[in-house]
Design an enzyme around this catalytic site. Structure first.
Site, PDB file in Angstrom:
ATOM      1  N   CYS A 183       0.818  -1.224   0.000  1.00 38.40           N
ATOM      2  CA  CYS A 183       0.000   0.000   0.000  1.00 38.40           C
ATOM      3  C   CYS A 183       0.848   1.269   0.000  1.00 38.40           C
ATOM      4  O   CYS A 183       0.619   2.181  -0.806  1.00 38.40           O
ATOM      5  CB  CYS A 183      -0.974  -0.013   1.176  1.00 38.40           C
ATOM      6  SG  CYS A 183      -0.202   0.078   2.816  1.00 38.40           S
ATOM      7  N   HIS A 189      -2.463   1.152   6.873  1.00 36.63           N
ATOM      8  CA  HIS A 189      -2.872   1.111   5.469  1.00 36.63           C
ATOM      9  C   HIS A 189      -3.085   2.525   4.947  1.00 36.63           C
ATOM     10  O   HIS A 189      -3.498   3.422   5.685  1.00 36.63           O
ATOM     11  CB  HIS A 189      -4.156   0.307   5.298  1.00 36.63           C
ATOM     12  CG  HIS A 189      -4.467   0.008   3.855  1.00 36.63           C
ATOM     13  ND1 HIS A 189      -3.752  -0.920   3.129  1.00 36.63           N
ATOM     14  CD2 HIS A 189      -5.376   0.545   2.998  1.00 36.63           C
ATOM     15  CE1 HIS A 189      -4.231  -0.970   1.891  1.00 36.63           C
ATOM     16  NE2 HIS A 189      -5.199  -0.083   1.792  1.00 36.63           N
ATOM     17  N   HIS A 221      -5.991   1.590  -4.226  1.00 33.68           N
ATOM     18  CA  HIS A 221      -5.036   1.126  -3.221  1.00 33.68           C
ATOM     19  C   HIS A 221      -4.560  -0.288  -3.539  1.00 33.68           C
ATOM     20  O   HIS A 221      -5.135  -0.982  -4.383  1.00 33.68           O
ATOM     21  CB  HIS A 221      -5.656   1.178  -1.823  1.00 33.68           C
ATOM     22  CG  HIS A 221      -6.727   0.139  -1.602  1.00 33.68           C
ATOM     23  ND1 HIS A 221      -6.939  -0.475  -0.388  1.00 33.68           N
ATOM     24  CD2 HIS A 221      -7.669  -0.401  -2.439  1.00 33.68           C
ATOM     25  CE1 HIS A 221      -7.944  -1.333  -0.471  1.00 33.68           C
ATOM     26  NE2 HIS A 221      -8.400  -1.307  -1.693  1.00 33.68           N
TER      27      HIS A 221
END
Length: 339
Positions: free
Chosen positions: A252, A300, A312
């Site tokens: 990520c 994240h 993402h």
């Protein structure tokens, strides 16, 4: 008697009709168990991703600490040379004093084996001129600076070791979580494993198709945010891999780091570290190109696309995609930053 036989036959027929579906179709309990395994595997993959981001944070911190340590060690080396030079100068003073009449008691104190003793006696060294006293004060100050720097080096070394330990622990945790997921799958029947793999593939294919459609309909965004967003959208379909930052595999924070790098913005490879960049943005004021963060602690990051969606790299076993920008499974939305 005949009637009795017919009744028995009817009863057996009824029993067979009830039991047959149970023998020919998977039971509800079996299907539920498979679903539970699937959910647990997904959870383990997300936990592995969280641990991997923790490792990335430790890696970024370790690089910074090592850089600081090298700078401090270089400073200590220079200061050590300065102390040595001043010590040599004081030795020369002693030799000169000896030649002109021997060492006085105060000079013997100066060159004794106890530095604290001769430094404390500096003010009463009657045989040293003003110039020589200045040299002594310089030596004392240089020694103090070197001592302080040496202590700082020790502190930084301790922090480096602690961070190295955290990096190793987080990396091991990520690997262990994936190994646990693999172990769960290995215990399933071959047909069940194949079924889960097929369902996962179908889900990822469907997500990729919808993500590509969302990318095509995304509105134009100007500036750095627009460049970063367009870069990220071009990576749709690429696989997630721990610690990867392109150009085929991503995690990520690796994706967001490279995306903004193309826009001239330098970010660290860590979601938690990236949260310290730019300015805070309220959820109600999100704009395309904003970084959005999830998890407590943060584990994240994605790039807001608009319309309640983001692009993402989700987790192990998945691909770069467009998804909802609401809470991410067990990871709640925690904030956004605009660069």
């Amino acid at each position: 008697m005949f009637t009795s036989k017919r009744s028995v036959a009817a009863l057996i027929s009824a029993i067979i009709s009830l039991v047959a579906p149970l023998l020919t179709a998977p039971s509800a309990d079996a299907a539920q168990t498979l679903a539970q395994v699937q959910a647990r595997v997904r959870q383990l993959e997300e936990e592995a991703t969280t641990a991997a981001e923790g490792a990335q944070e430790a890696k970024v911190k370790l690089a910074s600490l090592n850089g600081q340590l090298q700078g401090i060690q270089a400073k200590a080396a220079v200061q050590s040379q300065s102390v040595a030079a001043l010590s040599k100068s004081l030795n020369a003073i002693a030799v000169e004093q000896f030649k002109t009449g021997g060492l006085s008691q105060s000079l013997e104190l100066l060159f004794s084996s106890d530095p604290a003793l001769y430094l404390s006696a500096a003010g009463s060294l009657e045989a040293i001129t003003r110039k020589k006293s200045v040299e002594l004060r310089k030596f004392q100050a240089a020694k103090q600076r070197l001592t302080a720097t040496s202590l700082t080096v020790s502190d930084k070394l301790a922090l480096v070791k602690a961070t190295q330990k955290k990096l190793a622990a987080q990396s091991a945790r990520a690997i262990a979580k994936l190994a646990e997921a693999e172990s769960l799958l290995s215990k399933l029947k071959k047909e069940d494993r194949e079924r889960l793999a097929r369902l996962a593939q179908e889900e990822e294919d469907a997500d990729q198709a919808s993500s590509l459609a969302a990318a095509k309909t995304a509105g134009a965004v100007s500036g750095r945010a627009g460049k970063a967003l367009q870069f990220a959208l071009k990576q749709i379909g690429d696989k997630y891999v721990f610690g990867a930052d392109g150009m085929t595999y991503w995690d990520c924070s690796g994706l967001t780091m490279r995306a903004f790098q193309t826009a001239g913005v330098s970010l660290p490879h860590s979601s938690r570290a990236q949260f310290n960049y730019g300015k805070s943005v309220k959820r109600s004021n999100l704009a395309p190109g904003d970084l959005i963060f999830f998890g407590r602690p943060i584990s994240h990051v994605g790039i807001y696309l608009g319309g309640g969606k983001m692009v993402h790299a989700p987790r192990s076993g998945s691909r770069v995609k467009v998804a909802s920008a609401s809470n991410l499974g067990r990871k709640p939305f925690v904030g956004a930053r605009r660069l």
